[in-house]
Design a protein around this motif. Structure first.
Motif, PDB file in Angstrom:
ATOM      1  N   ARG A 134      37.866   1.124  39.491  1.00 54.82           N
ATOM      2  CA  ARG A 134      37.772   2.579  39.668  1.00 54.82           C
ATOM      3  C   ARG A 134      36.401   3.051  39.185  1.00 54.82           C
ATOM      4  NH1 ARG A 134      42.837   3.581  41.063  1.00 54.82           N
ATOM      5  NH2 ARG A 134      44.401   2.180  40.183  1.00 54.82           N
ATOM      6  N   LYS A 135      35.735   3.814  40.035  1.00 55.42           N
ATOM      7  CA  LYS A 135      34.396   4.294  39.701  1.00 55.42           C
ATOM      8  C   LYS A 135      34.331   5.801  39.903  1.00 55.42           C
ATOM      9  CE  LYS A 135      32.524  -0.061  41.434  1.00 55.42           C
ATOM     10  NZ  LYS A 135      31.840  -0.712  42.556  1.00 55.42           N
ATOM     11  N   LEU A 136      33.422   6.413  39.210  1.00 53.98           N
ATOM     12  CA  LEU A 136      33.166   7.827  39.440  1.00 53.98           C
ATOM     13  C   LEU A 136      32.596   7.992  40.843  1.00 53.98           C
ATOM     14  CD1 LEU A 136      31.608   8.714  35.979  1.00 53.98           C
ATOM     15  CD2 LEU A 136      33.849   9.429  36.829  1.00 53.98           C
ATOM     16  N   PRO A 137      32.894   9.084  41.530  1.00 48.93           N
ATOM     17  CA  PRO A 137      32.460   9.224  42.928  1.00 48.93           C
ATOM     18  C   PRO A 137      30.943   9.269  43.069  1.00 48.93           C
ATOM     19  CG  PRO A 137      33.372  11.286  42.106  1.00 48.93           C
ATOM     20  CD  PRO A 137      33.665  10.250  41.071  1.00 48.93           C
ATOM     21  N   GLN A 138      30.480   8.596  44.102  1.00 48.18           N
ATOM     22  CA  GLN A 138      29.060   8.654  44.433  1.00 48.18           C
ATOM     23  C   GLN A 138      28.774   9.772  45.424  1.00 48.18           C
ATOM     24  OE1 GLN A 138      31.010   5.818  44.716  1.00 48.18           O
ATOM     25  NE2 GLN A 138      29.821   3.998  44.290  1.00 48.18           N
ATOM     26  N   ALA A 139      29.815  10.242  46.109  1.00 43.77           N
ATOM     27  CA  ALA A 139      29.663  11.326  47.080  1.00 43.77           C
ATOM     28  C   ALA A 139      30.829  12.301  46.924  1.00 43.77           C
ATOM     29  CB  ALA A 139      29.623  10.770  48.495  1.00 43.77           C
ATOM     30  N   ILE A 140      30.528  13.608  47.026  1.00 39.79           N
ATOM     31  CA  ILE A 140      31.554  14.635  46.848  1.00 39.79           C
ATOM     32  C   ILE A 140      31.404  15.694  47.939  1.00 39.79           C
ATOM     33  CG2 ILE A 140      32.541  16.346  45.272  1.00 39.79           C
ATOM     34  CD1 ILE A 140      31.248  14.890  42.951  1.00 39.79           C
ATOM     35  N   ILE A 141      32.508  16.031  48.584  1.00 44.18           N
ATOM     36  CA  ILE A 141      32.531  17.167  49.507  1.00 44.18           C
ATOM     37  C   ILE A 141      32.794  18.395  48.653  1.00 44.18           C
ATOM     38  CG2 ILE A 141      33.657  18.203  51.511  1.00 44.18           C
ATOM     39  CD1 ILE A 141      34.493  15.367  52.365  1.00 44.18           C
ATOM     40  N   ILE A 142      31.784  19.226  48.466  1.00 41.75           N
ATOM     41  CA  ILE A 142      31.866  20.319  47.494  1.00 41.75           C
ATOM     42  C   ILE A 142      32.257  21.658  48.115  1.00 41.75           C
ATOM     43  CG2 ILE A 142      30.243  19.227  45.918  1.00 41.75           C
ATOM     44  CD1 ILE A 142      28.079  21.114  46.985  1.00 41.75           C
ATOM     45  N   GLY A 143      32.327  21.743  49.432  1.00 43.79           N
ATOM     46  CA  GLY A 143      32.681  23.021  50.041  1.00 43.79           C
ATOM     47  C   GLY A 143      32.593  22.937  51.552  1.00 43.79           C
ATOM     48  N   VAL A 144      32.960  24.084  52.195  1.00 44.65           N
ATOM     49  CA  VAL A 144      33.524  25.279  51.595  1.00 44.65           C
ATOM     50  C   VAL A 144      34.978  25.426  52.021  1.00 44.65           C
ATOM     51  CG1 VAL A 144      31.316  26.515  51.528  1.00 44.65           C
ATOM     52  CG2 VAL A 144      32.793  26.763  53.524  1.00 44.65           C
ATOM     53  N   LYS A 145      35.692  26.244  51.288  1.00 45.82           N
ATOM     54  CA  LYS A 145      37.086  26.504  51.613  1.00 45.82           C
ATOM     55  C   LYS A 145      37.214  27.052  53.032  1.00 45.82           C
ATOM     56  CE  LYS A 145      41.005  29.318  50.045  1.00 45.82           C
ATOM     57  NZ  LYS A 145      41.420  30.425  49.148  1.00 45.82           N
ATOM     58  N   SER A 217      26.203  12.482  37.389  1.00 48.63           N
ATOM     59  CA  SER A 217      25.311  11.625  38.168  1.00 48.63           C
ATOM     60  C   SER A 217      24.280  12.473  38.891  1.00 48.63           C
ATOM     61  CB  SER A 217      26.111  10.805  39.193  1.00 48.63           C
ATOM     62  OG  SER A 217      25.238  10.105  40.061  1.00 48.63           O
ATOM     63  N   LYS A 218      23.036  12.334  38.491  1.00 46.22           N
ATOM     64  CA  LYS A 218      21.972  13.094  39.149  1.00 46.22           C
ATOM     65  C   LYS A 218      21.687  12.569  40.545  1.00 46.22           C
ATOM     66  CE  LYS A 218      18.231  10.371  37.076  1.00 46.22           C
ATOM     67  NZ  LYS A 218      17.007  10.439  36.231  1.00 46.22           N
ATOM     68  N   ASP A 219      22.237  11.386  40.886  1.00 42.07           N
ATOM     69  CA  ASP A 219      22.032  10.797  42.207  1.00 42.07           C
ATOM     70  C   ASP A 219      23.200  11.040  43.152  1.00 42.07           C
ATOM     71  OD1 ASP A 219      19.548   9.643  41.459  1.00 42.07           O
ATOM     72  OD2 ASP A 219      20.612   8.023  40.448  1.00 42.07           O
ATOM     73  N   ALA A 220      24.172  11.831  42.736  1.00 36.59           N
ATOM     74  CA  ALA A 220      25.351  12.083  43.572  1.00 36.59           C
ATOM     75  C   ALA A 220      24.944  12.712  44.904  1.00 36.59           C
ATOM     76  CB  ALA A 220      26.317  13.000  42.836  1.00 36.59           C
ATOM     77  N   LYS A 221      25.616  12.288  45.974  1.00 39.34           N
ATOM     78  CA  LYS A 221      25.383  12.863  47.294  1.00 39.34           C
ATOM     79  C   LYS A 221      26.436  13.932  47.555  1.00 39.34           C
ATOM     80  CE  LYS A 221      23.041   8.866  49.278  1.00 39.34           C
ATOM     81  NZ  LYS A 221      22.957   7.915  50.413  1.00 39.34           N
ATOM     82  N   LEU A 222      25.979  15.093  47.981  1.00 38.15           N
ATOM     83  CA  LEU A 222      26.858  16.249  48.142  1.00 38.15           C
ATOM     84  C   LEU A 222      26.960  16.636  49.614  1.00 38.15           C
ATOM     85  CD1 LEU A 222      25.347  18.344  45.206  1.00 38.15           C
ATOM     86  CD2 LEU A 222      27.199  16.660  45.090  1.00 38.15           C
ATOM     87  N   ILE A 223      28.168  16.961  50.049  1.00 38.66           N
ATOM     88  CA  ILE A 223      28.399  17.363  51.433  1.00 38.66           C
ATOM     89  C   ILE A 223      29.044  18.743  51.444  1.00 38.66           C
ATOM     90  CG2 ILE A 223      29.568  16.815  53.596  1.00 38.66           C
ATOM     91  CD1 ILE A 223      29.525  13.884  52.772  1.00 38.66           C
ATOM     92  N   VAL A 224      28.489  19.637  52.256  1.00 37.40           N
ATOM     93  CA  VAL A 224      29.023  20.997  52.383  1.00 37.40           C
ATOM     94  C   VAL A 224      29.364  21.241  53.850  1.00 37.40           C
ATOM     95  CG1 VAL A 224      28.670  23.431  51.850  1.00 37.40           C
ATOM     96  CG2 VAL A 224      27.434  21.691  50.541  1.00 37.40           C
ATOM     97  N   MET A 288      17.196  19.165  48.161  1.00 38.34           N
ATOM     98  CA  MET A 288      17.858  19.371  49.440  1.00 38.34           C
ATOM     99  C   MET A 288      18.215  18.039  50.115  1.00 38.34           C
ATOM    100  SD  MET A 288      19.000  21.854  51.272  1.00 38.34           S
ATOM    101  CE  MET A 288      18.040  23.347  50.952  1.00 38.34           C
ATOM    102  N   GLY A 289      17.427  17.001  49.823  1.00 36.87           N
ATOM    103  CA  GLY A 289      17.693  15.697  50.424  1.00 36.87           C
ATOM    104  C   GLY A 289      19.006  15.074  49.993  1.00 36.87           C
ATOM    105  N   GLN A 290      19.594  15.556  48.911  1.00 37.35           N
ATOM    106  CA  GLN A 290      20.876  15.021  48.432  1.00 37.35           C
ATOM    107  C   GLN A 290      22.056  15.878  48.878  1.00 37.35           C
ATOM    108  OE1 GLN A 290      19.041  13.553  44.249  1.00 37.35           O
ATOM    109  NE2 GLN A 290      21.271  13.676  44.225  1.00 37.35           N
ATOM    110  N   ILE A 291      21.802  16.861  49.715  1.00 34.35           N
ATOM    111  CA  ILE A 291      22.874  17.733  50.191  1.00 34.35           C
ATOM    112  C   ILE A 291      22.895  17.691  51.715  1.00 34.35           C
ATOM    113  CG2 ILE A 291      23.880  20.039  50.097  1.00 34.35           C
ATOM    114  CD1 ILE A 291      22.147  20.629  47.648  1.00 34.35           C
ATOM    115  N   LEU A 292      24.037  17.391  52.283  1.00 33.26           N
ATOM    116  CA  LEU A 292      24.211  17.381  53.730  1.00 33.26           C
ATOM    117  C   LEU A 292      25.092  18.554  54.133  1.00 33.26           C
ATOM    118  CD1 LEU A 292      23.879  15.931  56.507  1.00 33.26           C
ATOM    119  CD2 LEU A 292      26.058  14.796  55.999  1.00 33.26           C
ATOM    120  N   PHE A 293      24.643  19.309  55.138  1.00 34.26           N
ATOM    121  CA  PHE A 293      25.415  20.447  55.631  1.00 34.26           C
ATOM    122  C   PHE A 293      26.028  20.085  56.974  1.00 34.26           C
ATOM    123  CE2 PHE A 293      22.245  22.023  52.735  1.00 34.26           C
ATOM    124  CZ  PHE A 293      22.984  22.880  51.926  1.00 34.26           C
ATOM    125  N   VAL A 294      27.341  20.111  57.022  1.00 36.15           N
ATOM    126  CA  VAL A 294      28.089  19.767  58.223  1.00 36.15           C
ATOM    127  C   VAL A 294      28.573  21.056  58.867  1.00 36.15           C
ATOM    128  CG1 VAL A 294      30.155  18.602  59.116  1.00 36.15           C
ATOM    129  CG2 VAL A 294      28.783  17.531  57.300  1.00 36.15           C
TER     130      VAL A 294
END
Length: 390
Positions: A134-145, A217-224, A288-294
């Motif tokens: 079990r590892k802490l997530p490397q990528a998180i979908i942070i939004g939006v509702k 994690s300062k290297d976490a990848k974020l998806i919005v 901005m390079g660590q955030i992906l907007f879908v």
């Protein structure tokens, strides 16, 4: 005769003194031995007394942890039945641990037992019997509702190199005090080369979440996943209406003053859609390079295209393609085609794709006028035109 009496009286006195000296030396040796052994071993915990006898606290906790672990496996086999005799003082701990059984929908078993050897290092992996850890997530979908986060999560977890928690942990907004060890315990097991993911849409609008994720994690990848803020607000209201049918009308909640057209930005359904404002907070910590907007709209019209971008962003091979999707006309959004071993295609639940109530067109237009400047700024910040104002 007198000499003999003196000799016999003096002998016991000498013997007595020798015995006293020997006893003192023995006691000193025992004390020294105890002291030295005490330096080599930690001080035992205080005794706890239960109905079954007295135990050192550490021994008692080990016994309880073992019992919890056995109960977890029994509970898994019984489908989550809670025995009535279960002691209340660790019910909460057991429920949390059993939840991690339920969260992992790929057949893994969790054993988030108390007293893990990794407790002193919350950012390390948490290993158990069997393959993976079990590892802490490397990528998180942070939004939006109401943007399409559930659809994205279900789509991306088709990839064999993605392991994701099904339920929303809400760690960085509601349960941060539980600690990273608790958070990691919710994650599914992963092998080397696999990515651990979770999604909690409320993170994007939670001011503290950005700093907390950065601290993890300062290297976490974020998806919005973003969507036309007007449509998103109406969808948000529709969801609330399904749970609370007696709430006021959308129009009355959207405006502070309907006559003047003053929008009530304190209402969460409106406030969430001011994407530029929330993004400013995240850019204080992440480039901005660590955030992906879908695009939530394109996730419906071209799911394979959006999933291609997601796979590239995560550094994954493009495995999820058009062949994985079909459009369900009844629901109005794409579904995953029937996977091997399943009797039917996988579509999102009944709570997705609700019919929106009719909203006064004048209200919709006023909302579009309100959001337009914020949308323009958001387009500039992300370098993408989502076409909400066309």
């Amino acid at each position: 005769m007198a000499h003999s009496t003196v000799f016999s009286d003096a002998l016991p006195t000498k013997v007595y003194r020798k015995i006293v000296v020997m006893m003192c030396a023995l006691l000193m040796s025992l004390y020294l031995l105890y002291y030295l052994s005490d330096l080599c071993h930690p001080v035992p915990s205080p005794l706890r007394v239960s109905g079954e006898g007295s135990y050192l606290a550490a021994e008692l906790e080990d016994w309880r942890a073992l019992r919890r672990k056995r109960l977890l496996h029994r509970l898994q086999a019984q489908g989550g039945y809670w025995p009535p005799q279960l002691p209340g003082h660790y019910l909460r701990d057991l429920r949390l641990q059993f939840q991690s059984f339920k969260l992992n929908q790929r057949g893994d078993t969790a054993a988030v037992a108390a007293g893990s050897s990794s407790a002193g290092n919350p950012s390390s992996t948490l290993s158990f019997s069997g393959d993976g850890s079990r590892k802490l997530p490397q990528a998180i979908i942070i939004g939006v509702k109401k943007g399409g986060t559930r659809a994205l999560l279900e789509f991306v977890r088709v990839h064999p190199d993605v392991r994701a928690v099904g339920a929303e942990p809400h760690f960085f907004d509601r349960h941060y005090d539980e600690g990273l060890r608790w958070y990691r315990g919710l994650m599914p097991k992963t092998l080397d080369g696999q990515i651990t993911m979770e999604k909690t849409p409320s993170y994007f609008v939670t001011k503290e979440a950005a700093a907390r994720i950065y601290a993890m994690s300062k290297d976490a990848k974020l998806i919005v996943v973003v969507r036309d803020p007007v449509t998103r607000a109406i969808s948000d209201y529709t969801q609330t209406l399904s749970k609370k049918p007696d709430i006021p009308s959308f129009e009355s909640l959207a405006f502070k003053n309907r006559t003047t057209g003053l929008i009530d930005t304190s209402w969460s359904a409106i406030q969430i859609g001011i994407y530029a404002k929330h993004l400013e907070n995240w850019l204080l910590y992440f480039p901005m390079g660590q955030i992906l907007f879908v695009s939530g709209e394109r996730l419906i019209s071209d799911p394979a295209g959006e999933l291609g971008k997601v796979q590239d962003f995560l550094g994954l091979k493009r495995i999820i393609t058009d062949k994985h999707f079909y459009f369900n006309k009844t629901k109005g959004f794409p579904c995953l085609k029937k996977p091997e071993g399943s009797s039917k295609p996988h579509c999102l639940g009944k709570t997705k794709g609700r019919t929106h109530p009719n909203i006064d067109p004048e209200v919709v237009q006023r909302l579009r006028d309100f959001y337009r400047p914020f949308n323009m700024k958001f387009y500039q910040m992300t370098g993408q035109n989502f076409g909400w104002d066309n």
